[in-house]
Design a protein around this motif. Structure first.
Motif, PDB file in Angstrom:
ATOM      1  N   ALA A 114    -133.074  -9.757   8.907  1.00  0.00           N
ATOM      2  CA  ALA A 114    -131.956  -8.905   9.321  1.00  0.00           C
ATOM      3  C   ALA A 114    -130.904  -9.744  10.037  1.00  0.00           C
ATOM      4  O   ALA A 114    -131.207 -10.806  10.582  1.00  0.00           O
ATOM      5  CB  ALA A 114    -132.445  -7.799  10.256  1.00  0.00           C
ATOM      6  N   TYR A 115    -129.673  -9.242  10.008  1.00  0.00           N
ATOM      7  CA  TYR A 115    -128.611  -9.804  10.832  1.00  0.00           C
ATOM      8  C   TYR A 115    -127.600  -8.708  11.124  1.00  0.00           C
ATOM      9  O   TYR A 115    -127.573  -7.671  10.459  1.00  0.00           O
ATOM     10  CB  TYR A 115    -127.954 -11.037  10.200  1.00  0.00           C
ATOM     11  N   ARG A 116    -126.796  -8.933  12.154  1.00  0.00           N
ATOM     12  CA  ARG A 116    -125.825  -7.947  12.606  1.00  0.00           C
ATOM     13  C   ARG A 116    -124.535  -8.673  12.963  1.00  0.00           C
ATOM     14  O   ARG A 116    -124.582  -9.763  13.539  1.00  0.00           O
ATOM     15  CB  ARG A 116    -126.362  -7.212  13.836  1.00  0.00           C
ATOM     16  N   MET A 117    -123.415  -8.054  12.629  1.00  0.00           N
ATOM     17  CA  MET A 117    -122.121  -8.600  13.010  1.00  0.00           C
ATOM     18  C   MET A 117    -121.307  -7.485  13.663  1.00  0.00           C
ATOM     19  O   MET A 117    -121.178  -6.402  13.114  1.00  0.00           O
ATOM     20  CB  MET A 117    -121.349  -9.129  11.806  1.00  0.00           C
ATOM     21  N   GLU A 118    -120.780  -7.774  14.841  1.00  0.00           N
ATOM     22  CA  GLU A 118    -119.859  -6.873  15.524  1.00  0.00           C
ATOM     23  C   GLU A 118    -118.529  -7.593  15.604  1.00  0.00           C
ATOM     24  O   GLU A 118    -118.478  -8.756  16.010  1.00  0.00           O
ATOM     25  CB  GLU A 118    -120.352  -6.555  16.937  1.00  0.00           C
ATOM     26  N   SER A 119    -117.454  -6.924  15.176  1.00  0.00           N
ATOM     27  CA  SER A 119    -116.150  -7.580  15.208  1.00  0.00           C
ATOM     28  C   SER A 119    -115.081  -6.647  15.752  1.00  0.00           C
ATOM     29  O   SER A 119    -115.174  -5.424  15.630  1.00  0.00           O
ATOM     30  CB  SER A 119    -115.755  -8.074  13.817  1.00  0.00           C
ATOM     31  N   LYS A 120    -114.089  -7.275  16.364  1.00  0.00           N
ATOM     32  CA  LYS A 120    -112.911  -6.563  16.859  1.00  0.00           C
ATOM     33  C   LYS A 120    -111.695  -7.325  16.358  1.00  0.00           C
ATOM     34  O   LYS A 120    -111.683  -8.556  16.366  1.00  0.00           O
ATOM     35  CB  LYS A 120    -112.905  -6.497  18.380  1.00  0.00           C
ATOM     36  N   SER A 121    -110.683  -6.574  15.923  1.00  0.00           N
ATOM     37  CA  SER A 121    -109.470  -7.183  15.388  1.00  0.00           C
ATOM     38  C   SER A 121    -108.249  -6.477  15.941  1.00  0.00           C
ATOM     39  O   SER A 121    -108.287  -5.290  16.260  1.00  0.00           O
ATOM     40  CB  SER A 121    -109.446  -7.073  13.858  1.00  0.00           C
ATOM     41  N   SER A 122    -107.169  -7.236  16.009  1.00  0.00           N
ATOM     42  CA  SER A 122    -105.865  -6.643  16.317  1.00  0.00           C
ATOM     43  C   SER A 122    -104.943  -7.006  15.165  1.00  0.00           C
ATOM     44  O   SER A 122    -105.090  -8.067  14.550  1.00  0.00           O
ATOM     45  CB  SER A 122    -105.324  -7.156  17.647  1.00  0.00           C
ATOM     46  N   TYR A 123    -104.011  -6.101  14.853  1.00  0.00           N
ATOM     47  CA  TYR A 123    -103.132  -6.253  13.696  1.00  0.00           C
ATOM     48  C   TYR A 123    -101.675  -6.172  14.140  1.00  0.00           C
ATOM     49  O   TYR A 123    -101.278  -5.213  14.785  1.00  0.00           O
ATOM     50  CB  TYR A 123    -103.412  -5.155  12.664  1.00  0.00           C
ATOM     51  N   ASN A 124    -100.889  -7.181  13.758  1.00  0.00           N
ATOM     52  CA  ASN A 124     -99.480  -7.210  14.118  1.00  0.00           C
ATOM     53  C   ASN A 124     -98.646  -7.625  12.913  1.00  0.00           C
ATOM     54  O   ASN A 124     -98.802  -8.759  12.450  1.00  0.00           O
ATOM     55  CB  ASN A 124     -99.256  -8.189  15.270  1.00  0.00           C
ATOM     56  N   PRO A 125     -97.803  -6.752  12.369  1.00  0.00           N
ATOM     57  CA  PRO A 125     -97.652  -5.338  12.707  1.00  0.00           C
ATOM     58  C   PRO A 125     -98.907  -4.555  12.285  1.00  0.00           C
ATOM     59  O   PRO A 125     -99.763  -5.080  11.566  1.00  0.00           O
ATOM     60  CB  PRO A 125     -96.429  -4.911  11.893  1.00  0.00           C
ATOM     61  N   PRO A 126     -99.013  -3.302  12.734  1.00  0.00           N
ATOM     62  CA  PRO A 126    -100.197  -2.507  12.408  1.00  0.00           C
ATOM     63  C   PRO A 126    -100.508  -2.503  10.903  1.00  0.00           C
ATOM     64  O   PRO A 126     -99.613  -2.535  10.074  1.00  0.00           O
ATOM     65  CB  PRO A 126     -99.830  -1.111  12.906  1.00  0.00           C
ATOM     66  N   LEU A 127    -101.796  -2.473  10.591  1.00  0.00           N
ATOM     67  CA  LEU A 127    -102.293  -2.459   9.217  1.00  0.00           C
ATOM     68  C   LEU A 127    -102.761  -1.047   8.896  1.00  0.00           C
ATOM     69  O   LEU A 127    -103.630  -0.511   9.594  1.00  0.00           O
ATOM     70  CB  LEU A 127    -103.443  -3.453   9.080  1.00  0.00           C
ATOM     71  N   MET A 128    -102.172  -0.431   7.879  1.00  0.00           N
ATOM     72  CA  MET A 128    -102.513   0.934   7.487  1.00  0.00           C
ATOM     73  C   MET A 128    -102.473   1.859   8.706  1.00  0.00           C
ATOM     74  O   MET A 128    -103.364   2.686   8.913  1.00  0.00           O
ATOM     75  CB  MET A 128    -103.866   0.977   6.777  1.00  0.00           C
TER      76      MET A 128
END
Length: 174
Positions: A114-128
């Motif tokens: 098993a493996y797990r990935m947690e991610s956080k992103s910011s979008y400039n300009p906003p995406l969708m």
């Protein structure tokens, strides 16, 4: 349709996540059938969890890592991977169309069971319409591939089946 397409793209990238080669190599995943659940971590709303299955062998896993590396070279101005206390930490800055996505992800697990990935992103300009996003991907090895599967096969949560290797081989070359 946009949500399904983005979920499909996320699943494809999830398969490749075992992969883009940075300064530190990702561990290879155990050959066989992997169940991968992706979502926003809340399980609520349209960005809730999607589950897919992916059949891999050593060659298809490497091909997906190579695909991730190629995508990273084309889209990202920064890609860093480092080991930190038994976890892998990735930081990237990538272009998605006109948007710059700045992401931080933490991977944990053994890549055998098993493996797990947690991610956080910011979008400039906003995406969708979104300036920020978070996702969680959990993958677990469920056993050998099914009799009707070949390495590279992915079965999406809606039952759609595709082979990532076949798709890679039919895309136009640069």
């Amino acid at each position: 349709m946009k949500i399904r397409l983005s979920a499909c793209l996320l699943c494809l990238l999830a398969g490749a996540v075992a992969g883009p080669a940075f300064a530190l190599d990702f561990p290879a995943r155990k050959p066989g059938l992997w169940e991968i659940q992706t979502g926003d971590g809340t399980g609520k709303g349209p960005a809730g969890a999607h589950t897919m299955q992916q059949c891999i062998d050593a060659a298809s896993d490497k091909a997906m890592r190579d695909m991730g590396q190629g995508m990273g070279k084309d889209m990202c101005s920064k890609q860093e991977l480092r080991a930190d206390g038994g976890k892998l930490v990735m930081d990237s800055v990538c272009k998605i169309g006109n948007t710059t996505a700045t992401s931080h992800a933490v991977l944990s697990g053994d890549f055998n069971t098993a493996y797990r990935m947690e991610s956080k992103s910011s979008y400039n300009p906003p995406l969708m319409g979104r300036a920020e996003g978070a996702s969680v991907m959990e993958a677990k090895w469920v056993g050998p591939c099914k009799a009707d599967q070949k390495p590279g096969d992915m079965v999406m949560s809606n039952g759609m089946k595709m082979n990532v290797l076949d798709m890679m081989n039919t895309r136009p070359k640069k």
